[in-house]
Write a protein that holds these residues in place. Structure first.
Motif, PDB file in Angstrom:
ATOM      1  N   GLU A  44       2.973   0.127   5.397  1.00 13.34           N
ATOM      2  CA  GLU A  44       3.600   1.181   6.189  1.00 13.34           C
ATOM      3  C   GLU A  44       2.571   1.930   7.035  1.00 13.34           C
ATOM      4  OE1 GLU A  44       6.264   3.223   8.080  1.00 13.34           O
ATOM      5  OE2 GLU A  44       6.799   1.677   6.618  1.00 13.34           O
ATOM      6  N   ARG A 330      10.248   4.887  13.607  1.00 11.92           N
ATOM      7  CA  ARG A 330      10.327   4.162  12.333  1.00 11.92           C
ATOM      8  C   ARG A 330      11.654   4.457  11.618  1.00 11.92           C
ATOM      9  NH1 ARG A 330       9.387   0.636  11.013  1.00 11.92           N
ATOM     10  NH2 ARG A 330       8.657   0.803   8.869  1.00 11.92           N
ATOM     11  N   THR A 342      13.104   1.850   3.234  1.00 11.95           N
ATOM     12  CA  THR A 342      11.951   1.784   4.136  1.00 11.95           C
ATOM     13  C   THR A 342      11.857   3.068   4.962  1.00 11.95           C
ATOM     14  OG1 THR A 342      12.213  -0.617   4.297  1.00 11.95           O
ATOM     15  CG2 THR A 342      10.818   0.435   5.946  1.00 11.95           C
ATOM     16  N   SER A 346       8.692   5.602   4.857  1.00 11.60           N
ATOM     17  CA  SER A 346       7.985   5.926   6.104  1.00 11.60           C
ATOM     18  C   SER A 346       7.769   7.426   6.227  1.00 11.60           C
ATOM     19  CB  SER A 346       8.783   5.426   7.315  1.00 11.60           C
ATOM     20  OG  SER A 346       8.938   4.034   7.284  1.00 11.60           O
TER      21      SER A 346
END
Length: 486
Positions: A44, A330, A342, A346
């Motif tokens: 990440e 993101r 995710t 992030s």
């Protein structure tokens, strides 16, 4: 786009070879153990910095255009510095807040559409935003035309108001550059095409610095020469970015100018207005600080010292806005692609990096606190006033670097309306009145005003952390899908 990676972890080469990061990779599995955490943090981090590095450079470069002009103004005279500070911070800063804020609606719409693979809508969204912002510019132009009576109305001195009002008229072309620049920025940003923006901004910054030195100091044209160069630099960025967009480099995202841009404008206006209110309330907050300084004793010294501090804080905030831009991409991309875990991870990574960078900036400021004021002003009194404000400036650097990253999460998820209400409460119902009490009633002066307003920022940051921690990210991914379909 095909992706042959079997594991949920992309290598660095995968990142560089792909146009964007959502692709067809599945959502990350739940973190299981320290090794998994470290591995996922590294993945990440690479994705984040791939976006954040150029984004930070771009925002710092574009902000530096006005900041460099202001720095040169400090060597022309105290009245010139105060006048440009008011024109740039209050008049242009007010407009900048509206333009960036309204354009940030594209971060939600373009980012989520890109994550879902609906590339053909990105160009239409950008054109709708440009139309709305150009109309807004026509309305905002009256603030520039009547800047002098407006500044007198809010209590600025005769000398500063008249000088700043004349300067504002020369800054009108910059207003219309904002209207095209920021939608184009968000359009390119959603596709992770941030590197080209950084190259264009770098070229503009070099040209701006050289021409400002030449016209303002060498040819003795003063601030009028500086404002002309400022207009040129902003339009250089706009033209260069538009040439890149229409060249075909954006693929399906740009299929040419379309009448579809004029459809469904009202729905777009509502999201743009909510985005504008949210971001404007943040960007205008420290503009209020400079305005209140105009009511203190030794007004020119107070305004000059604060303008230098807010100039430095503005540079640091541009770094934070780079993180803001990258995390909004993101989060919006991952939510659009249906990857809630995710998106959440992030957010955690960007907050960690924002804090680290902020601490490093505060330490650097502490190391050079006896030297940096002389860079911005020749007056010894102004330098001493800046030195006295350095501890507050260092603390502000830390708080103001974390808060924009969390706001980027909010934009990526589409929470603009809710965050606007939070900003009103924390900044203007709590922070500003507390600052006025400390500054004027308790006679703490500039330090009191700044302390009260900084307290409002701290409370807003705590609330954002609480909201992000309690968010149901699976539900947010579903809402993103519904938003795209609508």
């Amino acid at each position: 786009m095909e992706n042959n990676v079997e594991s949920p972890f992309l290598t660095y080469n995968d990142l560089l070879n792909n146009a964007h990061f959502t692709s067809n990779v599945e959502d990350i599995p739940p973190i299981n153990g320290i090794n998994h955490l470290i591995a996922q943090f590294g993945v990440e981090s690479t994705k984040l910095w791939y976006l954040a590095g150029p984004a930070i450079f771009t925002t710092v470069s574009q902000y530096s255009l006005g900041a460099i002009t202001q720095t040169f103004a400090g060597h022309v005279g105290t009245l010139d510095l105060a006048a440009f500070s008011i024109a740039n911070s209050v008049i242009a800063g007010f407009s900048l807040g509206i333009m960036i804020g309204m354009a940030s609606a594209l971060e939600t719409l373009c980012g989520q559409a890109y994550g879902a693979g609906q590339l053909d809508m990105l160009g239409v969204y950008m054109q709708r935003s440009c139309i709305i912002l150009l109309i807004t510019s026509l309305i905002m132009m009256f603030l520039y035309i009547f800047a002098t009576p407006f500044l007198l109305l809010i209590g600025q001195t005769e000398a500063i108001s008249h000088a700043a009002g004349k300067m504002a008229l020369w800054m009108i072309p910059q207003l219309f550059a904002y209207a095209v620049n920021f939608p184009t920025n968000k359009f390119l940003q959603a596709q992770s095409k941030i590197s080209v923006m950084s190259y264009i901004s770098a070229a503009a910054l070099v040209l701006h610095t050289l021409l400002s030195w030449l016209l303002m100091l060498k040819l003795k044209l003063g601030l009028w020469g500086g404002v002309v160069v400022l207009n040129f630099s902003w339009w250089f960025i706009v033209v260069a970015q538009m040439m890149y967009v229409v060249s075909g480099a954006c693929g399906q995202a740009w299929s040419g100018f379309s009448w579809a841009a004029f459809s469904n404008l009202w729905g777009f206006v509502k999201l743009s207005f909510a985005s504008g209110i949210m971001l404007c309330l943040e960007l205008w907050y420290f503009t209020v600080l400079i305005l209140f300084a105009g009511y203190l004793k030794n007004v020119e010294i107070a305004v000059d010292a604060l303008s230098i501090c807010t100039n430095i804080l503005g540079w640091a905030t541009m770094i934070a806005i780079g993180f803001n831009a990258s995390i909004s991409v993101r989060v919006s991309n991952e939510l659009g692609a249906g990857h809630p875990r995710t998106a959440k991870f992030s957010m955690v990574v960007v907050v960690i990096y924002s804090f680290i960078v902020a601490v490093l900036l505060a330490v650097l400021l502490g190391i050079f606190q006896r030297h940096y004021p002389a860079i911005f002003a020749d007056s010894f009194q102004v330098q001493q006033a800046v030195y006295a404000l350095t501890p507050l400036l260092a603390l502000s650097l830390i708080i103001n670097n974390i808060q924009p990253a969390l706001s980027g999460v909010s934009i990526g998820a589409g929470w603009q309306v809710a965050i606007a209400y939070i900003n009103i409460a924390c900044y203007y119902i709590f922070g500003v009145p507390l600052g006025l009490i400390l500054g004027f009633v308790l006679d703490w002066g500039v330090k009191g005003i700044w302390t009260g307003m900084l307290t409002g920022t701290v409370i807003q940051t705590i609330i954002l952390i609480w909201i992000c921690a309690r968010t149901n990210w699976e539900k947010e991914a579903s809402m993103a899908e519904e938003r795209i379909m609508k």
